[in-house]
Write an enzyme that holds these catalytic residues in place. Sequence first.
Site, PDB file in Angstrom:
ATOM      1  N   ASN A 112      -1.919  17.816 -20.952  1.00  0.00           N
ATOM      2  CA  ASN A 112      -2.073  16.828 -21.933  1.00  0.00           C
ATOM      3  C   ASN A 112      -2.333  17.610 -23.328  1.00  0.00           C
ATOM      4  OD1 ASN A 112      -1.911  14.509 -20.849  1.00  0.00           O
ATOM      5  ND2 ASN A 112      -3.809  15.032 -19.301  1.00  0.00           N
ATOM      6  N   GLU A 114      -5.562  16.401 -11.057  1.00  0.00           N
ATOM      7  CA  GLU A 114      -5.995  17.012 -12.322  1.00  0.00           C
ATOM      8  C   GLU A 114      -7.787  16.836 -12.336  1.00  0.00           C
ATOM      9  OE1 GLU A 114      -4.278  15.318 -15.804  1.00  0.00           O
ATOM     10  OE2 GLU A 114      -6.057  15.198 -17.077  1.00  0.00           O
ATOM     11  N   HIS A 144      -1.976  15.226 -26.324  1.00  0.00           N
ATOM     12  CA  HIS A 144      -1.924  13.835 -25.894  1.00  0.00           C
ATOM     13  C   HIS A 144      -3.117  13.191 -26.472  1.00  0.00           C
ATOM     14  CE1 HIS A 144       1.513  15.421 -23.500  1.00  0.00           C
ATOM     15  NE2 HIS A 144       1.628  14.184 -23.022  1.00  0.00           N
ATOM     16  N   HIS A 159       6.372   7.898 -27.800  1.00  0.00           N
ATOM     17  CA  HIS A 159       5.571   8.882 -27.176  1.00  0.00           C
ATOM     18  C   HIS A 159       5.440  10.248 -27.446  1.00  0.00           C
ATOM     19  CE1 HIS A 159       2.869  10.473 -24.139  1.00  0.00           C
ATOM     20  NE2 HIS A 159       3.605  10.995 -23.612  1.00  0.00           N
ATOM     21  N   ARG A 178       0.849  -1.195   0.061  1.00  0.00           N
ATOM     22  CA  ARG A 178      -0.046  -0.030   0.030  1.00  0.00           C
ATOM     23  C   ARG A 178       0.716   1.231  -0.071  1.00  0.00           C
ATOM     24  NH1 ARG A 178      -2.932  -3.107   3.835  1.00  0.00           N
ATOM     25  NH2 ARG A 178      -4.493  -4.180   2.684  1.00  0.00           N
ATOM     26  N   LYS A 214       2.221  11.215 -11.632  1.00  0.00           N
ATOM     27  CA  LYS A 214       1.369  10.319 -12.498  1.00  0.00           C
ATOM     28  C   LYS A 214       1.982   8.963 -12.551  1.00  0.00           C
ATOM     29  CE  LYS A 214      -1.920  13.312 -14.884  1.00  0.00           C
ATOM     30  NZ  LYS A 214      -2.309  13.546 -16.150  1.00  0.00           N
ATOM     31  N   ARG A 250      -4.499  20.807 -14.300  1.00  0.00           N
ATOM     32  CA  ARG A 250      -3.543  20.129 -14.920  1.00  0.00           C
ATOM     33  C   ARG A 250      -3.885  19.379 -16.080  1.00  0.00           C
ATOM     34  NH1 ARG A 250      -0.104  15.612 -11.333  1.00  0.00           N
ATOM     35  NH2 ARG A 250       1.119  14.896 -13.031  1.00  0.00           N
ATOM     36  N   LYS A 279       5.847  23.066 -14.874  1.00  0.00           N
ATOM     37  CA  LYS A 279       4.901  21.703 -14.371  1.00  0.00           C
ATOM     38  C   LYS A 279       4.585  21.664 -13.037  1.00  0.00           C
ATOM     39  CE  LYS A 279       3.781  16.769 -14.682  1.00  0.00           C
ATOM     40  NZ  LYS A 279       4.196  15.438 -15.660  1.00  0.00           N
ATOM     41  N   GLU A 329       7.860  17.559 -25.370  1.00  0.00           N
ATOM     42  CA  GLU A 329       7.256  17.927 -24.222  1.00  0.00           C
ATOM     43  C   GLU A 329       7.590  19.264 -23.670  1.00  0.00           C
ATOM     44  OE1 GLU A 329       4.836  16.201 -23.010  1.00  0.00           O
ATOM     45  OE2 GLU A 329       4.760  14.090 -23.189  1.00  0.00           O
ATOM     46  N   HIS A 389      -2.303   9.967 -27.832  1.00  0.00           N
ATOM     47  CA  HIS A 389      -2.537   8.634 -27.406  1.00  0.00           C
ATOM     48  C   HIS A 389      -3.388   7.755 -28.409  1.00  0.00           C
ATOM     49  CE1 HIS A 389      -2.192   9.897 -23.029  1.00  0.00           C
ATOM     50  NE2 HIS A 389      -1.054   9.947 -23.460  1.00  0.00           N
TER      51      HIS A 389
HETATM   52  P1  NAD Z   1      11.246   5.481 -22.600  1.00  0.00           P
HETATM   53  O1  NAD Z   1      11.080   5.164 -21.374  1.00  0.00           O
HETATM   54  O2  NAD Z   1      10.738   4.159 -23.578  1.00  0.00           O
HETATM   55  O3  NAD Z   1      12.808   5.607 -22.904  1.00  0.00           O
HETATM   56  C1  NAD Z   1      13.253   5.858 -24.380  1.00  0.00           C
HETATM   57  C2  NAD Z   1      14.365   4.855 -24.739  1.00  0.00           C
HETATM   58  O4  NAD Z   1      15.644   5.538 -24.325  1.00  0.00           O
HETATM   59  C3  NAD Z   1      14.209   3.492 -24.294  1.00  0.00           C
HETATM   60  O5  NAD Z   1      14.721   2.625 -25.224  1.00  0.00           O
HETATM   61  C4  NAD Z   1      15.253   3.700 -23.025  1.00  0.00           C
HETATM   62  O6  NAD Z   1      15.840   2.481 -22.649  1.00  0.00           O
HETATM   63  C5  NAD Z   1      16.326   4.452 -23.572  1.00  0.00           C
HETATM   64  N1  NAD Z   1      17.092   5.254 -22.678  1.00  0.00           N
HETATM   65  C6  NAD Z   1      16.534   5.895 -21.517  1.00  0.00           C
HETATM   66  N2  NAD Z   1      17.606   6.648 -21.005  1.00  0.00           N
HETATM   67  C7  NAD Z   1      18.681   6.399 -21.750  1.00  0.00           C
HETATM   68  C8  NAD Z   1      20.054   6.998 -21.942  1.00  0.00           C
HETATM   69  N3  NAD Z   1      20.545   7.886 -21.074  1.00  0.00           N
HETATM   70  N4  NAD Z   1      20.800   6.883 -22.609  1.00  0.00           N
HETATM   71  C9  NAD Z   1      20.309   5.816 -23.768  1.00  0.00           C
HETATM   72  N5  NAD Z   1      19.290   5.089 -23.860  1.00  0.00           N
HETATM   73  C10 NAD Z   1      18.281   5.587 -22.902  1.00  0.00           C
HETATM   74  O7  NAD Z   1      10.422   6.685 -22.930  1.00  0.00           O
HETATM   75  P2  NAD Z   1      10.174   8.039 -22.511  1.00  0.00           P
HETATM   76  O8  NAD Z   1      10.241   8.763 -23.778  1.00  0.00           O
HETATM   77  O9  NAD Z   1      11.444   8.356 -21.526  1.00  0.00           O
HETATM   78  O10 NAD Z   1       9.101   8.032 -21.596  1.00  0.00           O
HETATM   79  C11 NAD Z   1       7.854   7.991 -22.409  1.00  0.00           C
HETATM   80  C12 NAD Z   1       6.895   7.212 -21.594  1.00  0.00           C
HETATM   81  O11 NAD Z   1       6.392   8.175 -20.283  1.00  0.00           O
HETATM   82  C13 NAD Z   1       5.433   6.949 -22.018  1.00  0.00           C
HETATM   83  O12 NAD Z   1       5.083   5.480 -21.555  1.00  0.00           O
HETATM   84  C14 NAD Z   1       4.473   8.127 -21.588  1.00  0.00           C
HETATM   85  O13 NAD Z   1       3.253   7.545 -21.368  1.00  0.00           O
HETATM   86  C15 NAD Z   1       5.249   8.141 -20.340  1.00  0.00           C
HETATM   87  N6  NAD Z   1       4.884   9.393 -19.584  1.00  0.00           N
HETATM   88  C16 NAD Z   1       4.359   9.647 -18.399  1.00  0.00           C
HETATM   89  C17 NAD Z   1       4.324  10.801 -17.927  1.00  0.00           C
HETATM   90  C18 NAD Z   1       3.851  11.108 -16.511  1.00  0.00           C
HETATM   91  O14 NAD Z   1       3.248  12.345 -16.058  1.00  0.00           O
HETATM   92  N7  NAD Z   1       3.787  10.191 -15.797  1.00  0.00           N
HETATM   93  C19 NAD Z   1       4.250  12.331 -18.836  1.00  0.00           C
HETATM   94  C20 NAD Z   1       4.782  11.970 -20.079  1.00  0.00           C
HETATM   95  C21 NAD Z   1       5.041  10.632 -20.507  1.00  0.00           C
HETATM   96  N1  GLY Z   2       2.144  14.734 -18.351  1.00  0.00           N
HETATM   97  C1  GLY Z   2       0.776  15.094 -17.947  1.00  0.00           C
HETATM   98  C2  GLY Z   2       0.663  15.342 -16.646  1.00  0.00           C
HETATM   99  O1  GLY Z   2       1.677  15.080 -15.810  1.00  0.00           O
HETATM  100  O2  GLY Z   2      -0.378  15.754 -16.105  1.00  0.00           O
END
Ligand code: NAD
Ligand code: GLY
Length: 367
Positions: A252, A244, A255, A272, A128, A150, A248, A234, A192, A259
Amino acid sequence: MQASPAITAQQVPIALGDRAYNILIGQALIGDAATWADLPVAHAALIVTNDTVAPLYAARLRTQLASRHAVVHQVTLPDGEEHKTWQTLNLIFDGLLSNGCDRKTVIYALGGGVVGDMAGFAAASYMRGVPFVQVPTTLLAQVDSSVGGKTAINHPLGKNMIGAFYQPQRVVCDLDTLTTLPARELSAGLAEVIKYGPIADMAFLDWIEANMAALLAREPAALAHAVRRSCEIKAWVVGQDEREAGLRAILNFGHTFGHAIESGLGYGEWLHGEAVGCGMVMATQLSLRLGLVDAAFADRLTALIGAAGLPLKGPRLGAARYMELMRVDKKAEAGEIRFVVIDGPGRAAMRAAPDALVAEVIDACCA
Ligand code: NAD
Ligand code: GLY
């Protein structure tokens, strides 16, 4: 040996009362003992990373954690958005349980947004809730996903549909990790960064335009400013609307269309950030057709997204399929899709739009 930092480390606070924390931004942070000071004391730590990031940075992190925790475990996930699933999430629970991790165990998420979202969700639900620290290693994760709490996994029917709001104890943005990031991933992160301009800060948009070459060349000073200003915006949004209820949702922008591209093509086909970049082009075209911005604004934003190396045309899934996918969006209410639109430069709003108008945008923006 790491080179000495050329950039002075900075902190951005997230003001959330008893869930407040700091985002640290700088160089050589992972290998600096001061980065990890004041974090929860616990017998065990669990590093969650993936098979691309582990060989690059896990040893550096492990060395620091070994002086804070008696045992440091590690779960190395398969890399890729297509692995952001229940099955992969379960590997984290397997690692926690098989190592006898108690409720004080600190989870460290080392990687991009996929690792961060999954490690955060595991931290929110294991016993939890256990403490966790975000150590984002992609530009996208440093400017967005690691901040604000998130956490989620994907479902075949919709992106990030299963998750929780759960804040980390700290976010550590070590800019040096961006040196190994593939160029395509850097561009995805820039989507972003660009997002924050039209929704909140046109002066930042001016700065991004003027510094796009420096950002693409990964100049540390430019990256530091982009990460800091993005995190400040942010933090300002999340500080007012953590879960949100309203404001917030502006984060998006792009998005809803984005998405739909990701889930419509199958997770991992487009990155993404690529989908968000193209989604911002589409959402801007919708804003234009709703009379909220002029053509000069739409052209300017589209040109900047292109200059970041992002695709400008969406895949031709067909308007009906886009609409079907967008109805699964978390912002949809009673089946009505609600879009984040630009309501004048530097200001975003939520709007529903007639299906025919949305279909017109999709047809105009897909190739
Ligand atoms: P990712 O986590 O897939 O990383 C991208 C690629 O880069 C992967 O292949 C990873 O292994 C590689 N990588 C990471 N760091 C590296 C480094 N320093 N050197 C070499 N390679 C490296 O993708 P991302 O773009 O980081 O994140 C996308 C994800 O984030 C999506 O799932 C999206 O939905 C999520 N997201 C969440 C939020 C949130 O608020 N929680 C906001 C935006 C996006
Ligand atoms: N990336 C959108 C949020 O954090 O709300």
